[in-house]
Design a protein around this motif. Structure first.
Motif, PDB file in Angstrom:
ATOM      1  N   ASN A   1       0.613  -1.164  -0.014  1.00 31.95           N
ATOM      2  CA  ASN A   1       0.013   0.080  -0.023  1.00 31.95           C
ATOM      3  C   ASN A   1       0.741   1.122  -0.131  1.00 31.95           C
ATOM      4  O   ASN A   1       0.961   2.053   0.875  1.00 31.95           O
ATOM      5  N   VAL A   2       1.520   1.513  -1.098  1.00 36.13           N
ATOM      6  CA  VAL A   2       2.414   2.663  -1.111  1.00 36.13           C
ATOM      7  C   VAL A   2       2.089   3.495  -2.614  1.00 36.13           C
ATOM      8  O   VAL A   2       1.516   2.898  -3.256  1.00 36.13           O
ATOM      9  N   ASN A   3       2.419   4.544  -2.530  1.00 36.39           N
ATOM     10  CA  ASN A   3       2.107   5.453  -3.776  1.00 36.39           C
ATOM     11  C   ASN A   3       3.558   5.353  -4.579  1.00 36.39           C
ATOM     12  O   ASN A   3       4.528   6.282  -4.465  1.00 36.39           O
ATOM     13  N   ILE A   4       3.434   4.862  -6.008  1.00 38.34           N
ATOM     14  CA  ILE A   4       4.551   4.801  -6.726  1.00 38.34           C
ATOM     15  C   ILE A   4       4.471   6.214  -7.808  1.00 38.34           C
ATOM     16  O   ILE A   4       3.312   6.377  -8.416  1.00 38.34           O
ATOM     17  N   VAL A   5       5.598   6.832  -7.927  1.00 35.28           N
ATOM     18  CA  VAL A   5       5.668   7.909  -8.737  1.00 35.28           C
ATOM     19  C   VAL A   5       6.836   7.652  -9.830  1.00 35.28           C
ATOM     20  O   VAL A   5       8.013   7.330  -9.379  1.00 35.28           O
ATOM     21  N   MET A   6       6.460   7.454 -11.100  1.00 26.97           N
ATOM     22  CA  MET A   6       7.261   7.109 -12.009  1.00 26.97           C
ATOM     23  C   MET A   6       7.724   8.379 -12.717  1.00 26.97           C
ATOM     24  O   MET A   6       7.097   9.317 -12.921  1.00 26.97           O
ATOM     25  N   ILE A   7       8.981   8.439 -12.827  1.00 30.56           N
ATOM     26  CA  ILE A   7       9.894   9.698 -13.457  1.00 30.56           C
ATOM     27  C   ILE A   7      10.346   9.215 -14.865  1.00 30.56           C
ATOM     28  O   ILE A   7      11.130   8.299 -14.853  1.00 30.56           O
ATOM     29  N   GLY A   8       9.795   9.723 -15.779  1.00 31.73           N
ATOM     30  CA  GLY A   8      10.245   9.621 -17.048  1.00 31.73           C
ATOM     31  C   GLY A   8       9.112   8.560 -17.778  1.00 31.73           C
ATOM     32  O   GLY A   8       8.458   7.616 -16.907  1.00 31.73           O
ATOM     33  N   ASP A   9       9.318   8.242 -19.165  1.00 30.39           N
ATOM     34  CA  ASP A   9       8.302   7.328 -19.676  1.00 30.39           C
ATOM     35  C   ASP A   9       8.999   6.019 -20.343  1.00 30.39           C
ATOM     36  O   ASP A   9       8.455   5.451 -21.309  1.00 30.39           O
ATOM     37  N   GLY A  10      10.072   5.628 -19.712  1.00 30.54           N
ATOM     38  CA  GLY A  10      10.766   4.334 -20.287  1.00 30.54           C
ATOM     39  C   GLY A  10      10.191   3.079 -19.833  1.00 30.54           C
ATOM     40  O   GLY A  10       8.938   3.189 -18.974  1.00 30.54           O
ATOM     41  N   ASN A  11      10.771   1.991 -19.920  1.00 32.04           N
ATOM     42  CA  ASN A  11      10.210   0.743 -19.625  1.00 32.04           C
ATOM     43  C   ASN A  11      11.145  -0.013 -18.639  1.00 32.04           C
ATOM     44  O   ASN A  11      10.777  -1.096 -18.272  1.00 32.04           O
TER      45      ASN A  11
END
Length: 151
Positions: free
Chosen positions: A59-69
């Motif tokens: 139950n964590v909030n994931i913040v993605m930085i960038g549009d990579g894979n």
């Protein structure tokens, strides 16, 4: 794993004072949030699909930085303790970064985003972010002039 007495006391204090990285619950919900601790796995050099499988049920909030894979950096670091509702920042190998919704972010969250993205953020005030000058979803880069107000 069993938490140390200091961790148990700190967690109780955080819960008692409603301190978390989470958005407040909408009014009308009386259910208390469920708190857990997790040991952060290494997600570097792994795919987004792997990340989703590793973080599923946490139950964590994931913040993605960038549009990579593929993940190239992370905060919280491998082996560190993560609490329910914390923000976990994952930098991908993608070049295009979009402005996240920083509402309710703490200075710790802002610093983690800055360190992983290389994009500076001007802050004013103390507490949690209430306003930001660049709307969520807009493309940003190291020359972006991001300003946030904390209250």
């Amino acid at each position: 794993y069993s938490p140390s007495p200091a961790q148990t006391i700190m967690q109780a204090a955080l819960i008692a004072n409603a301190v978390s990285g989470a958005n407040p619950q909408p009014s009308g919900e009386s259910e208390e949030p469920t708190w857990s601790t997790y040991t952060m796995p290494s997600l570097i050099n792994h795919s987004i699909e792997y990340v989703n499988s590793q973080m599923e049920g946490k139950n964590v909030n994931i913040v993605m930085i960038g549009d990579g894979n593929t993940i190239v950096d992370q905060f919280a670091k491998e082996g560190s303790t993560v609490y329910s509702y914390d923000r976990v920042f994952l930098k991908t190998n993608g070049e295009n970064i979009t402005m996240p919704d920083m509402t309710n972010w703490t200075r710790k969250d802002i610093t983690a985003f800055w360190q992983l993205s290389g994009i500076g953020i001007q802050t004013s005030g103390y507490g949690k972010v209430t306003t930001q000058n660049i709307p969520p979803g807009e493309s940003i880069n190291t020359s972006s002039d991001i300003q946030v107000v904390l209250e």
